[in-house]
Design a protein around this motif. Sequence first.
Motif, PDB file in Angstrom:
ATOM      1  N   LEU A  44       0.843  -1.201   0.000  1.00 48.21           N
ATOM      2  CA  LEU A  44       0.000   0.000   0.000  1.00 48.21           C
ATOM      3  C   LEU A  44       0.880   1.253   0.000  1.00 48.21           C
ATOM      4  N   PRO A  45       0.447   2.293  -0.699  1.00 52.21           N
ATOM      5  CA  PRO A  45       1.210   3.548  -0.656  1.00 52.21           C
ATOM      6  C   PRO A  45       1.198   4.122   0.766  1.00 52.21           C
ATOM      7  N   ILE A  46       2.201   4.907   1.070  1.00 52.71           N
ATOM      8  CA  ILE A  46       2.380   5.426   2.432  1.00 52.71           C
ATOM      9  C   ILE A  46       1.163   6.259   2.898  1.00 52.71           C
ATOM     10  N   GLU A  47       0.515   6.996   1.967  1.00 52.56           N
ATOM     11  CA  GLU A  47      -0.634   7.815   2.394  1.00 52.56           C
ATOM     12  C   GLU A  47      -1.736   6.930   2.946  1.00 52.56           C
ATOM     13  N   ILE A  48      -1.939   5.770   2.309  1.00 49.39           N
ATOM     14  CA  ILE A  48      -3.011   4.881   2.792  1.00 49.39           C
ATOM     15  C   ILE A  48      -2.593   4.242   4.114  1.00 49.39           C
ATOM     16  N   LYS A  49      -1.316   3.935   4.230  1.00 49.33           N
ATOM     17  CA  LYS A  49      -0.841   3.390   5.513  1.00 49.33           C
ATOM     18  C   LYS A  49      -1.045   4.418   6.626  1.00 49.33           C
ATOM     19  N   ARG A  50      -0.848   5.712   6.301  1.00 50.10           N
ATOM     20  CA  ARG A  50      -1.069   6.768   7.306  1.00 50.10           C
ATOM     21  C   ARG A  50      -2.547   6.826   7.689  1.00 50.10           C
ATOM     22  N   GLU A  51      -3.394   6.732   6.670  1.00 46.53           N
ATOM     23  CA  GLU A  51      -4.841   6.757   6.923  1.00 46.53           C
ATOM     24  C   GLU A  51      -5.214   5.600   7.873  1.00 46.53           C
ATOM     25  N   ILE A  52      -4.630   4.442   7.623  1.00 46.04           N
ATOM     26  CA  ILE A  52      -4.907   3.266   8.463  1.00 46.04           C
ATOM     27  C   ILE A  52      -4.404   3.505   9.888  1.00 46.04           C
ATOM     28  N   THR A  53      -3.182   4.050   9.975  1.00 42.17           N
ATOM     29  CA  THR A  53      -2.599   4.305  11.300  1.00 42.17           C
ATOM     30  C   THR A  53      -3.490   5.256  12.097  1.00 42.17           C
ATOM     31  N   GLU A  54      -3.980   6.310  11.428  1.00 35.03           N
ATOM     32  CA  GLU A  54      -4.849   7.260  12.136  1.00 35.03           C
ATOM     33  C   GLU A  54      -6.104   6.579  12.642  1.00 35.03           C
ATOM     34  N   GLN A  55      -6.639   5.695  11.826  1.00 40.43           N
ATOM     35  CA  GLN A  55      -7.860   4.973  12.230  1.00 40.43           C
ATOM     36  C   GLN A  55      -7.565   4.047  13.408  1.00 40.43           C
ATOM     37  N   ILE A  56      -6.384   3.425  13.395  1.00 40.99           N
ATOM     38  CA  ILE A  56      -6.044   2.525  14.508  1.00 40.99           C
ATOM     39  C   ILE A  56      -5.950   3.317  15.809  1.00 40.99           C
ATOM     40  N   ILE A  57      -5.361   4.506  15.720  1.00 40.09           N
ATOM     41  CA  ILE A  57      -5.229   5.331  16.930  1.00 40.09           C
ATOM     42  C   ILE A  57      -6.607   5.651  17.515  1.00 40.09           C
ATOM     43  N   LYS A  58      -7.563   5.886  16.625  1.00 36.84           N
ATOM     44  CA  LYS A  58      -8.911   6.257  17.104  1.00 36.84           C
ATOM     45  C   LYS A  58      -9.704   5.054  17.608  1.00 36.84           C
ATOM     46  N   LYS A  59      -9.330   3.866  17.173  1.00 39.92           N
ATOM     47  CA  LYS A  59     -10.168   2.688  17.396  1.00 39.92           C
ATOM     48  C   LYS A  59      -9.967   2.072  18.789  1.00 39.92           C
ATOM     49  N   PRO A  60     -11.042   1.852  19.526  1.00 42.14           N
ATOM     50  CA  PRO A  60     -10.843   1.140  20.796  1.00 42.14           C
ATOM     51  C   PRO A  60     -10.520  -0.325  20.523  1.00 42.14           C
ATOM     52  N   LEU A  61      -9.471  -0.829  21.143  1.00 41.14           N
ATOM     53  CA  LEU A  61      -9.092  -2.221  20.907  1.00 41.14           C
ATOM     54  C   LEU A  61      -9.460  -3.129  22.082  1.00 41.14           C
ATOM     55  N   ASN A  62     -10.020  -2.518  23.125  1.00 40.13           N
ATOM     56  CA  ASN A  62     -10.407  -3.319  24.285  1.00 40.13           C
ATOM     57  C   ASN A  62     -11.786  -3.956  24.123  1.00 40.13           C
ATOM     58  N   THR A  63     -12.506  -3.545  23.082  1.00 43.59           N
ATOM     59  CA  THR A  63     -13.844  -4.109  22.875  1.00 43.59           C
ATOM     60  C   THR A  63     -13.837  -5.015  21.642  1.00 43.59           C
ATOM     61  N   TYR A  64     -14.763  -5.965  21.611  1.00 46.08           N
ATOM     62  CA  TYR A  64     -14.866  -6.868  20.461  1.00 46.08           C
ATOM     63  C   TYR A  64     -15.266  -6.089  19.209  1.00 46.08           C
ATOM     64  N   PRO A  65     -14.864  -6.615  18.050  1.00 46.09           N
ATOM     65  CA  PRO A  65     -15.334  -5.946  16.814  1.00 46.09           C
ATOM     66  C   PRO A  65     -16.819  -6.213  16.600  1.00 46.09           C
ATOM     67  N   ASN A  66     -17.365  -5.595  15.572  1.00 42.59           N
ATOM     68  CA  ASN A  66     -18.729  -5.836  15.122  1.00 42.59           C
ATOM     69  C   ASN A  66     -18.948  -7.353  15.016  1.00 42.59           C
ATOM     70  N   LEU A  67     -20.016  -7.870  15.625  1.00 44.20           N
ATOM     71  CA  LEU A  67     -20.203  -9.317  15.776  1.00 44.20           C
ATOM     72  C   LEU A  67     -20.053 -10.087  14.466  1.00 44.20           C
ATOM     73  N   TYR A  68     -20.810  -9.725  13.456  1.00 44.38           N
ATOM     74  CA  TYR A  68     -20.725 -10.443  12.180  1.00 44.38           C
ATOM     75  C   TYR A  68     -20.334  -9.511  11.033  1.00 44.38           C
ATOM     76  N   THR A  69     -19.487  -8.552  11.346  1.00 52.72           N
ATOM     77  CA  THR A  69     -18.845  -7.698  10.338  1.00 52.72           C
ATOM     78  C   THR A  69     -19.804  -7.085   9.319  1.00 52.72           C
ATOM     79  N   GLU A  70     -20.948  -6.623   9.822  1.00 45.51           N
ATOM     80  CA  GLU A  70     -21.959  -6.103   8.904  1.00 45.51           C
ATOM     81  C   GLU A  70     -21.435  -4.958   8.027  1.00 45.51           C
ATOM     82  N   ASN A  71     -20.686  -4.023   8.647  1.00 48.24           N
ATOM     83  CA  ASN A  71     -20.204  -2.878   7.871  1.00 48.24           C
ATOM     84  C   ASN A  71     -19.329  -3.315   6.703  1.00 48.24           C
ATOM     85  N   LEU A  72     -18.448  -4.255   6.997  1.00 45.06           N
ATOM     86  CA  LEU A  72     -17.539  -4.732   5.942  1.00 45.06           C
ATOM     87  C   LEU A  72     -18.332  -5.449   4.852  1.00 45.06           C
ATOM     88  N   ARG A  73     -19.266  -6.290   5.260  1.00 40.77           N
ATOM     89  CA  ARG A  73     -20.051  -7.032   4.260  1.00 40.77           C
ATOM     90  C   ARG A  73     -20.822  -6.071   3.352  1.00 40.77           C
TER      91      ARG A  73
END
Length: 362
Positions: A44-73
């Motif tokens: 991936l180009p660095i700009e997209i990696k930065r976008e991903i990194t920013e999203q990771i910083i915002k994302k709570p990792l102590n909680t489970y993800p969406n149960l059946y990944t509806e958003n992704l589907r």
Amino acid sequence: MKQMKVEINELIRPELKKIKSYQKEDKEKQYKIDLSGNESPFDLPIEIKREITEQIIKKPLNTYPNLYTENLRCSIVNYLDLDLNCNQIIVGNGSDDVLDMLTDTFIKQGDFVLALAPTFSMYKFFTVLSGGNYYNIPLTKNTVTFKKIKHKIDTLNPKMIFLCSPNNPTGEMIDQEIILRLAESYKGILVIDEAYADFSNTSVIRHVNQHTNLAVTRTFSKAFGLAGIRLGYLVGSKELIEQVNRVLKPYNINSITSMIGRIILKKNKLIEDRISKIIKEREKMLNIFSLNKNWDVYPSSANFIYIKGEDIFNFAKLLNQNSIKIRIFKKPKAIRITIGKPKDNKLVVDLFKDFKGGKEDE
Ligand SMILES: Cc1ncc(COP(=O)(O)O)c(C=O)c1O
């Protein structure tokens, strides 16, 4: 008290004794260029990696993800832009995972599973894992016909058929008409593995609503260049997906993979550009390899090239000596070379020009 030694290998399911654990060959040797895994050569180009990194910083990792990944589907449905509902998709940890879910759902001890040969080795693995009997028909290079497959269906009565289009390792497409005639007349589950379909611009996904037994699998590992995040999916009729959902484990996709998947689905232009670069390189290499009249160079609709030839292992050796890793097949004697970055492909082509061929030295 001395503990008695427990014979662990006596405790495993008998069908597992037929399976060797999957180990990468040549583990100890380090190669400079790896053209063995059909991965994308582009990270991936660095700009997209930065976008991903920013999203990771915002994302709570102590909680489970969406149960059946509806958003992704639903993002996948939007991307495919076909008459599909978000409930017609199941996402998995790579498309291997959804292939496994299919055999898990439908194959029981003693069932037959049919495929063509050569093809992707995991179909056999998942069949055996489920206790099924794997049977393949050696068909390649325009020898695949509806009649031949139908004949085997009538004699074997398989519960499931795996067809890979474009096929790994040969790169050939299976005629859509054959697939649709099979879907129409066959009473089992017809799995079409479209891991490389992005390179061929053809797909049977749009037919899943007419054929309840048609299951199509796709991956983010190849054209999308995301083998590292492990993401793949299954598309099928509402009826088929409802049944496969029985074996789906909750939270099976981690929140970071899911988020990266959704980001990449919005980068159509980047993906299309990369696909056309790979296709251009593929065609160039196909033309050059075809100059060797002693070789059987298969036309390819994927991101790799399959070549058979009596002296082909000598060429493999030459690549190997130059720290280029490719995939070797012993029966029939063949190699598969993934299309890499232009500079790496040029290296392969230069070595091809140096290659004298001749009798193989074993
Ligand atoms: C034909 C085919 N299907 C499925 C896969 C699995 O891909 P993944 O599990 O990375 O999605 C591969 C990987 O090489 C493949 O060649």
